[in-house]
Design an enzyme around this catalytic site. Structure first.
Site, short mmCIF file in Angstrom:
data_model
loop_
_atom_site.label_atom_id
_atom_site.label_comp_id
_atom_site.label_asym_id
_atom_site.label_seq_id
_atom_site.Cartn_x
_atom_site.Cartn_y
_atom_site.Cartn_z
N HIS A 127 -2.41 -12.32 -2.57
CA HIS A 127 -3.43 -13.05 -1.83
C HIS A 127 -2.80 -14.38 -1.57
O HIS A 127 -3.77 -14.95 -0.86
CB HIS A 127 -4.64 -12.99 -2.62
CG HIS A 127 -5.26 -11.51 -2.64
ND1 HIS A 127 -6.30 -11.22 -3.69
CD2 HIS A 127 -4.93 -10.46 -1.84
CE1 HIS A 127 -6.84 -10.11 -3.16
NE2 HIS A 127 -5.97 -9.53 -2.55
N HIS A 164 0.81 -1.16 0.07
CA HIS A 164 0.02 0.10 0.07
C HIS A 164 0.89 1.29 -0.03
O HIS A 164 0.53 2.35 -0.19
CB HIS A 164 -0.87 -0.05 1.16
CG HIS A 164 -2.14 -0.65 0.89
ND1 HIS A 164 -3.48 -0.45 1.33
CD2 HIS A 164 -2.08 -2.15 0.36
CE1 HIS A 164 -4.36 -1.63 1.08
NE2 HIS A 164 -3.50 -2.60 0.55
#
Length: 722
Positions: free
Chosen positions: A266, A98
């Site tokens: 993920h 992020h």
């Protein structure tokens, strides 16, 4: 619609220069031009000693010891913020991702190169829930290594080490990211005033992903990429695929890199949605003093919102069977099962497998005797349902080694894209391979006879304006945001730059036809010859004004080739305006002076450097297409202060003649003396810029003007010369 066809109501750059700042002047006159973006990260904000150089300090870092400490951290420090399955790997990866993932190709802004995740708005974005805790977990390490380790490097390295601790062989790592000390004001994150508001306001048509407002890359205010529940929270994997493709393309990723990053991100960790969104406390910027800069307290939920009770995105569950292990479990579950839409405990839309074998279910983060349902987001389902993504996903599913290698390279690109050329990377893990997205430039020759090159240039018959304009056009592509562009590499002679309208292709080709043989004959790079020619033009202009000016020159720039140039990624860098050469490709909803500020900030120039360069470029006759707008002198070609003297002369008045054109009329006779654009007049109308203009209009500052112009010019010629 191509990248340069910006709709009339959309802005091709950031909107920060007219936003209302927290001061009365901006609140009372919100349309006043705000120059603050040109002076952000002022040295007075920096607490380090004046002679501190982080890029030198980091070379003393004990990298093996640091990585050992980070590896230990992944399974230590479980007391005040216990990790899922006793491993912080997924948490640290999300923090690094992020930080880096805010990068966007259009203006090079965002990314993890400055440590800006420590400050608002990023530290309080909804998509960054609980990352404040990840940074606090790193504090003991930052404290230990001190000035030799920036937050910016530490946050990205933590993600790298997290992957390594879970079994991935990473591609490498480069140190060298220096911290900023205050929020960046130049990044336009969107016009919305509501977090996670509807996506529609960012698009001309939200059903057409490519109509997202430029230069934005995320679909909603407060998100890094796309809404995991679907566009505007409506699940539709095929629709999500279009938006995933567009947003990742705006971050310089192709389809294969996009699938690799989605799956690789993920493969580890989990999403958190075990409680209720309304139970989450204020974000860090709005939390009480007692929170000490942290936020999102889950104080009303069981176990204080920790462990299996943690709340962040609202989606709940892991994507793989073994979320602390680098493996191929993501694709195994994605293709093994059919998936159905379900609701998380927090009410978020997520996909869950139908009739799953209990052995494929991940264990609970606290109790390994409990099995939990894995999940997929709408974007994950796009990797299976979009035809192009599916082909890539199936290839990865069949070849774990290929997937791992592709992901490692894509992760390296994600976390290093905004660092500039590889020559800026520091440390023992810098990969030897040159990658095309690093805009490689070979080392240039330094042993040629500079005087001989200058003699050839003098004999080439080029006009002073052509030499100056060509050097400027090559240099102005430089972006301090991601350290791309600039003269070094001489990419102005290559596609796509040689065909950009702002570079006047026919004129440019004629100039290069005379400079290229000089480079070939003397052993100098074309990049060096372009700079030398520009310098000679400026020096001649100073001489014509009665001043001796010798510009500093360092040889050694290189010439890139087509094979070294990612033409597609340079396409978005095409200038749509250049206030320094008084040019607009077309009229925009954003004023010409705002566009000038945006370009100035990207080039790393200050307000007074901008002022002196504009004034000098005007009187030297370097306007795009040879227009006379703003050329407020009868001595064109001489580096005089005439632009400022005549702009501030009260014997004249200015009369609007159109959206971006004004006549300068004699107050007594009404005769038109000169014409000018908004970019010219702003140096007389804006109180700060007028103050600078008045300095150069003074009778005693003609020499200072020439010296200041020379310093600003040299700064631009050297901007990307590492």
């Amino acid at each position: 619609m191509d990248g340069n066809d910006i709709p009339a109501g959309k802005c091709p750059v950031m909107h920060g220069s007219k936003t209302v700042a927290a001061n009365p002047t901006s609140a009372w006159w919100p349309n006043a031009l705000n120059l603050d973006i040109l002076h952000q990260n002022d040295t007075k904000q920096n607490p380090m000693d004046a002679d501190f150089d982080y890029r030198e300090a980091v070379k003393s870092l004990d990298v093996p010891a640091l990585k050992a400490d980070l590896t230990a951290l992944m399974t230590d420090s479980q007391d005040w913020w216990p990790a899922d399955w006793g491993h912080y790997g997924g948490f640290m990866i999300r923090m690094a991702w992020h930080a880096a993932g805010t990068y966007r190709l259009a203006d090079g802004r965002g990314g993890g190169n400055t440590g800006n995740q420590r400050f608002a708005p990023l530290n309080s974005w909804p998509d960054n829930v609980s990352l404040d805790k990840a940074r606090r977990l790193l504090w003991p390490i930052k404290k230990k290594y001190g000035n030799a380790l920036s937050w910016a490097d530490l946050m990205i390295l933590a993600g790298n080490v997290a992957y390594e601790s879970m079994g991935l062989k990473t591609f490498g790592f480069g140190f060298g990211r220096a911290d900023i000390w205050a929020p960046e004001k130049d990044i336009y994150w969107g016009a919305e005033t509501e977090w996670l508001g509807p996506s529609d306001s960012r698009y001309d048509d939200v059903t057409i992903a490519s109509t997202m407002e430029n230069p934005l890359a995320a679909v909603q205010m407060g998100l890094i990429y796309v809404n995991p529940e679907g566009v505007n929270g409506v699940p539709d994997p095929l629709n999500s695929a279009h938006h995933v493709r567009e947003t990742f393309a705006r971050m310089a990723m192709n389809d294969e890199e996009t699938v690799a990053l989605t799956a690789g991100g993920h493969t580890v960790g989990k999403a958190h949605g075990a409680g209720r969104g309304e139970d989450i406390g204020a974000a860090p910027e709005g939390a009480g003093l007692e929170e000490q800069g942290m936020g999102w307290r889950n104080g009303t939920t069981a176990n204080n919102g920790l462990g299996r009770h943690t709340m962040s995105s609202g989606i709940e569950g892991a994507w793989t069977t073994h979320p602390t292990k680098w493996d191929n479990g993501y694709f195994k579950l994605l293709f093994k099962y059919d998936w159905a839409l379900k609701k998380s405990p927090a009410g978020a839309q997520q996909w869950e497998p139908i009739d799953i074998d209990p052995a494929d279910m991940p264990v609970d983060v606290e109790d390994p005797s409990i099995r939990c349902m894995p999940i997929m987001t709408d974007a994950d389902m796009a990797m299976k349902m979009d035809p192009a993504y599916r082909v890539i996903s199936e290839r990865f599913a069949a070849d774990q080694d290929y997937f791992s290698e592709t992901f490692a390279r894509a992760w390296f690109k994600l976390t290093h894209r905004d660092m500039g050329p590889k020559a800026r990377y520091i440390g023992p893990e810098v990969p030897a391979e040159d990658l095309i997205w690093q805009d490689p430039v070979p080392a240039g020759n330094t042993g040629y006879d500079v005087a001989a090159v200058k003699a050839h240039i003098a004999a080439a018959g080029l006009s002073q304006a052509d030499m100056i304009s060509t050097a400027w056009d090559a240099a102005r592509t430089y972006r301090g945001s991601d350290l791309r562009g600039g003269v070094n590499g001489a990419r102005i002679r290559l596609a796509p730059q040689k065909d950009w309208a702002g570079n006047e292709p026919a004129r440019l080709a004629a100039v290069l036809a005379k400079l290229e043989p000089i480079a070939a004959a003397t052993g100098a790079s074309l990049a060096d010859v372009i700079v030398l020619a520009g310098n000679m033009g400026v020096e001649a202009a100073a001489k014509a004004a009665g001043h001796d000016l010798t510009l500093a020159f360092t040889p050694g720039r290189g010439d890139a080739t087509d094979a070294m140039t990612d033409a597609a990624s340079f396409d978005v860098m095409e200038p749509l305006h250049d206030g320094f050469r008084n040019w607009l490709k077309k009229d925009y909803a954003v004023s010409a002076e705002e566009l000038l500020l945006d370009r100035t900030q990207l080039m790393g120039l200050t307000a007074h450097e901008m002022t002196v360069l504009v004034g000098g470029m005007r009187v030297m006759g370097t306007n795009h297409g040879g227009t006379k707008h703003g050329v407020l002198t009868d001595r064109v070609g001489a580096l005089t202060t005439d632009f400022f003297v005549n702009l501030t002369d009260m014997a004249y008045k200015w009369v609007p003649k159109g959206m971006n054109l004004y006549d300068m009329q004699d107050r007594k006779t009404g005769a038109v003396k000169w014409t000018a654009t908004r970019v010219d007049l702003v140096f007389g109308s804006n109180s700060i810029l007028r103050a600078y203009a008045e300095v150069y209009a003074q009778d005693d500052n003609a020499g200072k003007f020439v010296r200041d112009f020379g310093a600003a010019w040299t700064k631009m010629m050297n901007a990307n010369f590492v």
